[in-house]
Design a protein around this motif. Structure first.
Motif, mmCIF file in Angstrom:
data_model
loop_
_atom_site.group_PDB
_atom_site.id
_atom_site.type_symbol
_atom_site.label_atom_id
_atom_site.label_comp_id
_atom_site.label_asym_id
_atom_site.label_seq_id
_atom_site.Cartn_x
_atom_site.Cartn_y
_atom_site.Cartn_z
ATOM 1 N N ASP A 44 1.053 4.037 -3.062
ATOM 2 C CA ASP A 44 0.765 5.455 -2.800
ATOM 3 C C ASP A 44 1.904 6.338 -3.282
ATOM 4 O O ASP A 44 1.667 7.427 -3.849
ATOM 5 C CB ASP A 44 0.537 5.672 -1.300
ATOM 6 C CG ASP A 44 -0.784 5.065 -0.831
ATOM 7 O OD1 ASP A 44 -1.635 4.782 -1.687
ATOM 8 O OD2 ASP A 44 -0.944 4.868 0.400
ATOM 9 N N ASP A 45 3.144 5.886 -3.062
ATOM 10 C CA ASP A 45 4.292 6.684 -3.516
ATOM 11 C C ASP A 45 4.358 6.774 -5.031
ATOM 12 O O ASP A 45 4.838 7.780 -5.591
ATOM 13 C CB ASP A 45 5.598 6.079 -2.980
ATOM 14 C CG ASP A 45 5.692 6.179 -1.464
ATOM 15 O OD1 ASP A 45 4.987 7.034 -0.880
ATOM 16 O OD2 ASP A 45 6.458 5.400 -0.860
ATOM 17 N N GLU A 46 3.894 5.779 -5.739
ATOM 18 C CA GLU A 46 3.964 5.751 -7.209
ATOM 19 C C GLU A 46 2.645 6.152 -7.857
ATOM 20 O O GLU A 46 2.471 5.955 -9.066
ATOM 21 C CB GLU A 46 4.354 4.339 -7.669
ATOM 22 C CG GLU A 46 5.714 3.876 -7.180
ATOM 23 C CD GLU A 46 6.848 4.709 -7.740
ATOM 24 O OE1 GLU A 46 6.697 5.240 -8.868
ATOM 25 O OE2 GLU A 46 7.899 4.817 -7.063
ATOM 26 N N ASP A 47 1.724 6.677 -7.076
ATOM 27 C CA ASP A 47 0.429 7.154 -7.581
ATOM 28 C C ASP A 47 -0.351 6.059 -8.304
ATOM 29 O O ASP A 47 -0.988 6.282 -9.341
ATOM 30 C CB ASP A 47 0.632 8.350 -8.530
ATOM 31 C CG ASP A 47 1.188 9.564 -7.795
ATOM 32 O OD1 ASP A 47 0.884 9.714 -6.588
ATOM 33 O OD2 ASP A 47 1.945 10.333 -8.422
ATOM 34 N N LYS B 108 0.838 -1.215 0.000
ATOM 35 C CA LYS B 108 0.000 0.000 0.000
ATOM 36 C C LYS B 108 0.868 1.258 0.000
ATOM 37 O O LYS B 108 0.597 2.220 -0.754
ATOM 38 C CB LYS B 108 -0.892 -0.026 1.246
ATOM 39 C CG LYS B 108 -1.735 1.242 1.461
ATOM 40 C CD LYS B 108 -2.771 1.417 0.366
ATOM 41 C CE LYS B 108 -3.791 2.489 0.736
ATOM 42 N NZ LYS B 108 -3.220 3.816 1.005
ATOM 43 N N ALA B 109 1.926 1.276 0.809
ATOM 44 C CA ALA B 109 2.798 2.449 0.843
ATOM 45 C C ALA B 109 3.510 2.648 -0.497
ATOM 46 O O ALA B 109 3.637 3.777 -0.987
ATOM 47 C CB ALA B 109 3.822 2.303 1.967
ATOM 48 N N THR B 110 3.949 1.560 -1.113
ATOM 49 C CA THR B 110 4.627 1.669 -2.411
ATOM 50 C C THR B 110 3.677 2.181 -3.485
ATOM 51 O O THR B 110 4.044 3.058 -4.298
ATOM 52 C CB THR B 110 5.204 0.301 -2.815
ATOM 53 O OG1 THR B 110 6.120 -0.141 -1.821
ATOM 54 C CG2 THR B 110 5.914 0.385 -4.155
#
Length: 407
Positions: free
Chosen positions: A370-373, A366-368
């Protein structure tokens, strides 16, 4: 049912009795000759010295010799001690000391003219009365049974250490079977020594076995299934298993039932016959467990890029093993997303490790994303009123509503 309790003379028993009687005769003659030549006081002094040496001096000297030589040849003696049957040695030592004490006491009685050994023990050893010999043989057989039981425990312990995968429960079952065999055999031998006919007892035991088998067939089924589980070993204590619809950690395996502790802290007892006729899933046997998590991405997302990012995110999580490597597989076209399956492995699987790994993978991916849109869509619905929809369709079709009678 014929059961007799009188010891019957046998040729071997007669030979043994005659040999002991001859030994006592030689002993009495030797002591009578010693008294005649040296006197009673000298003979008594000699017997006291023999008693002191055999009971006190010899054991102390052996102990001292063992303690002195152990420092010089410790390794060699340790190897011998590991393979020396300590219990047998102790039994023979006590027998030798007791025999020596009895022999010296009898010698005292002979020297001082209190006892005529040949006349006293003759009726018991000449074959007319076998009760004394039968008693001695019984005592020896009972001691032999306990010695064999102790040595069997040592042998099985060494065998279990030499064989890989031999569990404590298998060791216990093998020991109990061996002990039962030894004691039953020794018991039958003791009955034979006393001349007891076991044929009637065996017939009665056969009928009793049939009745018990019919009345307790479920218990006997669990017992037999318990032995099968002990030696087939589909699971061991501490394994995470699924038996039918029961899941938990194995806490104990007996010959009648298997005990699990489920994830609610409850103990579940399953009869072994039910364990043997159900599918058993062992999640701990291999040492690795594959876990899966489904995740969806928007239809406008580059699926290959999302898969690569998910693999990199799972590879950075400490709870996930490197081999086999984590993988991502497109799984389905969902209502609002392309569904992908995240596959990863954990080692030493337990329920806490499973949920820690799943939680870490969900957070990391989920964090990855979010960082990559990369959008993880959620289902959306559009609601409309049926009457409003009909009015809109009428307007779009160019239908004009006029009052009645106005042309």
């Amino acid at each position: 049912m014929a059961v007799q309790g009188t010891a019957t003379p046998t040729p071997a028993a007669n030979d043994t009795g005659e040999g002991l009687l001859e030994l006592f005769t030689v002993l009495q003659r030797s002591l009578d000759q010693l008294v005649a030549t040296q006197g009673r006081l000298v003979a008594t002094l000699i017997l006291l010295v023999v008693l002191l040496v055999s009971v006190v001096v010899v054991p102390a000297a052996l102990s001292r010799l063992r303690s002195v030589t152990s420092d010089r040849t410790g390794d060699w003696l340790q190897v011998m001690a590991d393979y020396t049957p300590t219990t047998i040695r102790g039994v023979f030592l006590r027998i030798a000391q007791f025999s020596m004490v009895v022999l010296v006491v009898v010698s005292f009685l002979i020297v001082w003219g209190v006892l005529d050994v040949v006349q006293t023990v003759g009726p018991y050893l000449d074959g007319s009365d076998q009760s004394v010999l039968a008693t001695i043989q019984t005592v020896v057989l009972v001691m032999l049974a306990f010695v064999l039981s102790d040595q069997m425990q040592r042998w099985i312990g060494r065998f279990s250490q030499a064989v890989t995968g031999f569990t404590e429960h298998q060791e216990e079952i093998l020991l109990r079977l061996g002990q039962v065999t030894v004691f039953v055999t020794i018991g039958a031998t003791i009955f034979a020594v006393w001349g007891i006919d076991l044929s009637g007892l065996l017939v009665g035991a056969g009928f009793l076995g049939i009745v018990v088998g019919l009345a307790a067939r479920q218990t006997l089924g669990s017992l037999i299934a318990g032995f099968v589980l002990m030696f087939s070993r589909p699971f061991t204590i501490g394994d995470w298993v699924l038996v039918g619809d029961q899941e938990g950690i194995v806490t104990d395996i007996t010959i009648f039932n298997t005990r699990l502790e489920n994830f609610d802290g409850e103990f579940v007892i399953i009869p072994n016959d039910r364990v043997s006729d159900r599918a058993v899933t062992n999640r701990s046997r291999k040492g690795l467990l594959r876990l899966t998590v489904d995740i969806g991405v928007d239809y406008d997302t580059d699926v290959d890029r999302a898969m690569d990012l998910a693999r990199e995110a799972m590879a950075d999580i400490e709870h996930v093993v490197d081999s086999p490597t984590p993988d991502v597989v497109p799984k389905d076209f969902g209502d609002s997303a392309v569904v992908m399956e995240l596959r990863f492995w954990i080692d030493h699987p337990t329920p806490p490790r499973k949920w820690r790994a799943i939680s870490a993978v969900v957070r990391g991916v989920k964090a990855t994303f979010d960082d990559e849109d990369i959008t993880i869509p959620f289902p959306q619905r559009t609601l409309s009123n049926r009457v409003d929809a009909a009015d809109e369709e009428s307007l779009e079709g160019g239908v004009e509503m006029r009052p009645d009678g106005d042309g």
